[in-house]
Design a protein around this motif. Structure first.
Motif, mmCIF file in Angstrom:
data_model
loop_
_atom_site.group_PDB
_atom_site.id
_atom_site.type_symbol
_atom_site.label_atom_id
_atom_site.label_comp_id
_atom_site.label_asym_id
_atom_site.label_seq_id
_atom_site.Cartn_x
_atom_site.Cartn_y
_atom_site.Cartn_z
ATOM 1 N N ARG A 45 49.257 23.941 47.872
ATOM 2 C CA ARG A 45 50.222 22.988 48.430
ATOM 3 C C ARG A 45 51.548 23.658 48.790
ATOM 4 N N PRO A 46 52.139 24.446 47.898
ATOM 5 C CA PRO A 46 53.380 25.120 48.297
ATOM 6 C C PRO A 46 53.147 26.141 49.414
ATOM 7 N N SER A 47 51.965 26.741 49.433
ATOM 8 C CA SER A 47 51.665 27.681 50.516
ATOM 9 C C SER A 47 51.674 26.973 51.859
ATOM 10 N N LEU A 48 51.192 25.731 51.889
ATOM 11 C CA LEU A 48 51.237 24.963 53.132
ATOM 12 C C LEU A 48 52.678 24.679 53.561
ATOM 13 N N VAL A 49 53.549 24.449 52.586
ATOM 14 C CA VAL A 49 54.977 24.264 52.898
ATOM 15 C C VAL A 49 55.533 25.535 53.526
ATOM 16 N N TYR A 50 55.214 26.682 52.936
ATOM 17 C CA TYR A 50 55.697 27.959 53.479
ATOM 18 C C TYR A 50 55.106 28.248 54.857
ATOM 19 N N LEU A 51 53.835 27.933 55.044
ATOM 20 C CA LEU A 51 53.207 28.149 56.351
ATOM 21 C C LEU A 51 53.859 27.281 57.427
ATOM 22 N N ALA A 52 54.158 26.037 57.089
ATOM 23 C CA ALA A 52 54.828 25.150 58.043
ATOM 24 C C ALA A 52 56.227 25.671 58.369
ATOM 25 N N THR A 53 56.921 26.157 57.363
ATOM 26 C CA THR A 53 58.256 26.706 57.565
ATOM 27 C C THR A 53 58.209 27.913 58.483
ATOM 28 N N THR A 54 57.232 28.775 58.260
ATOM 29 C CA THR A 54 57.061 29.947 59.108
ATOM 30 C C THR A 54 56.708 29.539 60.540
ATOM 31 N N ALA A 55 55.829 28.547 60.679
ATOM 32 C CA ALA A 55 55.434 28.076 62.010
ATOM 33 C C ALA A 55 56.623 27.516 62.785
ATOM 34 N N LEU A 56 57.586 26.955 62.072
ATOM 35 C CA LEU A 56 58.783 26.405 62.709
ATOM 36 C C LEU A 56 59.865 27.453 62.935
ATOM 37 N N GLY A 57 59.575 28.693 62.508
ATOM 38 C CA GLY A 57 60.519 29.786 62.727
ATOM 39 C C GLY A 57 61.731 29.760 61.817
ATOM 40 N N GLN A 58 61.589 29.140 60.668
ATOM 41 C CA GLN A 58 62.707 29.027 59.731
ATOM 42 C C GLN A 58 62.543 30.027 58.585
ATOM 43 N N PRO A 59 63.640 30.417 57.946
ATOM 44 C CA PRO A 59 63.538 31.342 56.807
ATOM 45 C C PRO A 59 62.902 30.655 55.598
ATOM 46 N N LEU A 60 62.112 31.406 54.857
ATOM 47 C CA LEU A 60 61.404 30.853 53.704
ATOM 48 C C LEU A 60 62.347 30.366 52.608
ATOM 49 N N ASP A 61 63.556 30.907 52.559
ATOM 50 C CA ASP A 61 64.518 30.454 51.544
ATOM 51 C C ASP A 61 64.750 28.954 51.627
ATOM 52 N N LEU A 62 64.672 28.410 52.831
ATOM 53 C CA LEU A 62 64.881 26.970 53.009
ATOM 54 C C LEU A 62 63.754 26.139 52.418
ATOM 55 N N ALA A 63 62.602 26.754 52.202
ATOM 56 C CA ALA A 63 61.428 26.006 51.747
ATOM 57 C C ALA A 63 61.181 26.106 50.250
ATOM 58 N N ASP A 64 61.909 26.942 49.547
ATOM 59 C CA ASP A 64 61.640 27.141 48.119
ATOM 60 C C ASP A 64 61.723 25.837 47.323
ATOM 61 N N SER A 65 62.758 25.065 47.543
ATOM 62 C CA SER A 65 62.913 23.817 46.790
ATOM 63 C C SER A 65 61.795 22.832 47.093
ATOM 64 N N SER A 66 61.433 22.723 48.357
ATOM 65 C CA SER A 66 60.350 21.808 48.744
ATOM 66 C C SER A 66 59.010 22.279 48.195
ATOM 67 N N ALA A 67 58.780 23.582 48.229
ATOM 68 C CA ALA A 67 57.526 24.132 47.698
ATOM 69 C C ALA A 67 57.422 23.864 46.196
ATOM 70 N N CYS A 68 58.526 24.043 45.483
ATOM 71 C CA CYS A 68 58.537 23.754 44.045
ATOM 72 C C CYS A 68 58.309 22.267 43.799
ATOM 73 N N ALA A 69 58.985 21.447 44.566
ATOM 74 C CA ALA A 69 58.868 20.000 44.364
ATOM 75 C C ALA A 69 57.434 19.529 44.539
ATOM 76 N N ILE A 70 56.772 19.995 45.574
ATOM 77 C CA ILE A 70 55.407 19.531 45.810
ATOM 78 C C ILE A 70 54.464 20.032 44.721
ATOM 79 N N GLU A 71 54.713 21.232 44.207
ATOM 80 C CA GLU A 71 53.861 21.749 43.130
ATOM 81 C C GLU A 71 54.144 21.010 41.822
ATOM 82 N N LEU A 72 55.394 20.673 41.559
ATOM 83 C CA LEU A 72 55.735 19.941 40.346
ATOM 84 C C LEU A 72 55.158 18.519 40.388
ATOM 85 N N ILE A 73 55.201 17.893 41.545
ATOM 86 C CA ILE A 73 54.604 16.564 41.683
ATOM 87 C C ILE A 73 53.105 16.638 41.453
ATOM 88 N N HIS A 74 52.464 17.656 42.004
ATOM 89 C CA HIS A 74 51.023 17.824 41.793
ATOM 90 C C HIS A 74 50.725 18.026 40.309
#
Length: 79
Positions: A45-74
């Protein structure tokens, strides 16, 4: 597992470690949270967040919190 997924897995593991290590949280609670979260999951699940972030051309630092959140919810949903 591809190398990029392994990279994302390591990244979210580090981010989760930072997220779950807080000086104001009682040690017993931290130990319980870490036990629940660091159970050897694949972290897809967090890998999908990072892949989406990369696909949008954004730095991965912006996705760390969202990746953690989705893994914690899971993890929460499994308990």
């Amino acid at each position: 597992m591809t190398e990029s997924l392994k990279t994302y897995q390591r990244r979210v593991e580090q981010a989760l470690d930072r997220c779950l290590t807080k000086p104001h949280v009682p040690q017993d609670l931290q130990a319980a949270m870490r036990y629940s979260v660091f159970n050897g999951g694949k972290r897809i699940r967090p890998s999908l967040v990072y892949l989406a972030t990369t696909a949008l051309g954004q730095p991965l630092d912006l996705a760390d919190s969202s990746a953690c959140a989705i893994e914690l919810i899971h993890s929460y949903s499994l308990i």
